[in-house]
Design a protein around this motif. Structure first.
Motif, short mmCIF file in Angstrom:
data_model
loop_
_atom_site.label_atom_id
_atom_site.label_comp_id
_atom_site.label_asym_id
_atom_site.label_seq_id
_atom_site.Cartn_x
_atom_site.Cartn_y
_atom_site.Cartn_z
N TRP A 102 0.85 -1.19 0.00
CA TRP A 102 0.00 0.00 0.00
C TRP A 102 0.89 1.24 0.00
CZ3 TRP A 102 -1.39 -4.56 2.00
CH2 TRP A 102 -2.73 -4.98 1.87
N ASP A 103 0.39 2.30 -0.59
CA ASP A 103 1.11 3.56 -0.59
C ASP A 103 0.74 4.36 0.65
OD1 ASP A 103 2.79 5.57 -1.95
OD2 ASP A 103 0.93 6.73 -1.96
N ALA A 104 1.74 4.98 1.28
CA ALA A 104 1.49 5.76 2.49
C ALA A 104 2.32 7.04 2.45
CB ALA A 104 1.84 4.95 3.74
N LYS A 105 1.81 8.07 3.09
CA LYS A 105 2.58 9.30 3.25
C LYS A 105 2.81 9.56 4.73
CE LYS A 105 -1.42 12.43 3.00
NZ LYS A 105 -2.00 13.59 2.29
N PHE A 144 6.54 8.51 14.09
CA PHE A 144 5.98 9.06 12.87
C PHE A 144 4.56 8.56 12.69
CE2 PHE A 144 8.35 5.25 11.93
CZ PHE A 144 7.50 4.50 11.15
N THR A 145 3.79 9.34 11.95
CA THR A 145 2.42 8.98 11.61
C THR A 145 2.36 8.66 10.13
OG1 THR A 145 1.53 10.43 13.33
CG2 THR A 145 0.02 9.78 11.55
N LEU A 146 1.70 7.57 9.81
CA LEU A 146 1.50 7.17 8.41
C LEU A 146 0.02 7.30 8.06
CD1 LEU A 146 3.53 3.85 8.20
CD2 LEU A 146 4.18 6.02 7.18
N GLN A 147 -0.24 7.87 6.92
CA GLN A 147 -1.59 7.86 6.35
C GLN A 147 -1.55 6.95 5.14
OE1 GLN A 147 -2.80 11.92 5.66
NE2 GLN A 147 -3.57 12.14 7.75
N ARG A 179 -7.51 6.02 8.33
CA ARG A 179 -7.99 7.38 8.12
C ARG A 179 -7.43 8.36 9.15
NH1 ARG A 179 -14.41 6.82 6.45
NH2 ARG A 179 -14.07 5.66 4.51
N ARG A 180 -7.30 7.87 10.40
CA ARG A 180 -6.80 8.74 11.45
C ARG A 180 -5.28 8.73 11.51
NH1 ARG A 180 -9.85 7.98 17.02
NH2 ARG A 180 -8.40 9.68 17.46
N GLY A 181 -4.67 7.83 10.80
CA GLY A 181 -3.22 7.74 10.79
C GLY A 181 -2.72 6.69 11.76
N LEU A 182 -1.65 6.03 11.39
CA LEU A 182 -1.04 4.99 12.20
C LEU A 182 0.27 5.52 12.75
CD1 LEU A 182 -1.53 2.06 9.66
CD2 LEU A 182 -3.12 2.88 11.38
N ARG A 208 8.44 14.38 7.39
CA ARG A 208 7.10 14.82 7.05
C ARG A 208 6.98 15.10 5.56
NH1 ARG A 208 4.91 19.97 10.15
NH2 ARG A 208 6.36 20.97 8.74
N GLY A 209 5.92 14.59 4.97
CA GLY A 209 5.69 14.78 3.55
C GLY A 209 6.26 13.68 2.69
#
Length: 220
Positions: free
Chosen positions: A123-126, A140-143, A180-183, A207-208
């Motif tokens: 899966w793609d994540a940012k 870090f947070t992943l979406q 949706r809330r981020g991991l 970030r980003g």
């Protein structure tokens, strides 16, 4: 044993070398972890079969296909024979070959079914947020893109290195309420990543940035 196995595998089947990272230390640990888990549950099909199916579907992210499994099986049996010494026999070899054929069959079929069902290999994540609560730890947070099947407490397996470094993944314990809330996950700073290259790799998870994330793994 793992060093012998991979050295023999790459010597006899050089075409599979590109499926593995340049630094094999973590990969050797993964091999023994998988073998240990399989042996521990060899008499418990209710645990072993789902474990093998998960491995089979997950190995698609490395580019593994059905044609690679015979080479691995030959190398594994040859390695066990080498380290068994006088304890090895024709009967033992036949038993190991039969066991591997079953393992490979389950994994290959799981990969085929995952492909047929349209299940992504990755899966793609940012990375919308990154913090450093301690000098040697970053959180870090992943979406992740929609439909990522994550549950709190599972491990995330994600790429951390430059795109040109092949098949380097790290497992991190994730937390959160869903994609949706981020991991959230922690990124310790390994001692061996004190070189300039290691620092550059860590900075890329900022970030980003974007990462590839594999299917979540259950906690051990």
């Amino acid at each position: 044993m793992a060093k012998y196995f991979y050295a023999r595998l790459f010597r006899e089947h050089p075409g599979v070398r590109s499926l593995f990272p340049d630094d094999m230390a973590d990969q050797r640990d993964r091999l023994f972890g998988a073998l240990t888990a399989a042996v521990a549950h060899v008499d418990d099909a209710d645990v072993l079969v789902p474990f093998l199916r998960g491995l089979g579907a997950d190995h698609r992210r490395f580019g593994a296909v059905a044609a690679h499994y015979p080479a691995v099986g030959q190398g594994l049996v040859a390695t066990i024979r080498f380290f068994s010494g006088d304890a090895w026999s024709a009967e033992v070899e036949a038993a190991w070959k039969a066991a591997y054929d079953v393992i490979a069959g389950v994994m290959v079929e799981a990969a085929r079914q995952a492909e047929a069902a349209g299940e992504p290999a990755v899966w793609d994540a940012k990375v919308p947020r990154r913090e450093r609560p301690a000098p040697t730890v970053a959180t870090f947070t992943l979406q992740v893109e929609p439909d990522y099947p994550f549950r709190a407490g599972q491990y995330l397996s994600l790429t951390l290195h430059e795109a040109e470094v092949r098949n380097v993944w790290r497992d991190r314990l994730g937390s959160g309420q869903g994609a949706r809330r981020g991991l959230r996950a922690a990124l310790p700073r390994p001692a061996r990543h004190t070189t300039a290259r290691g620092a550059r790799q860590r900075r890329r998870l900022r970030r980003g940035g974007r990462r590839a994330v594999a299917a979540p793994l259950p906690a051990p």
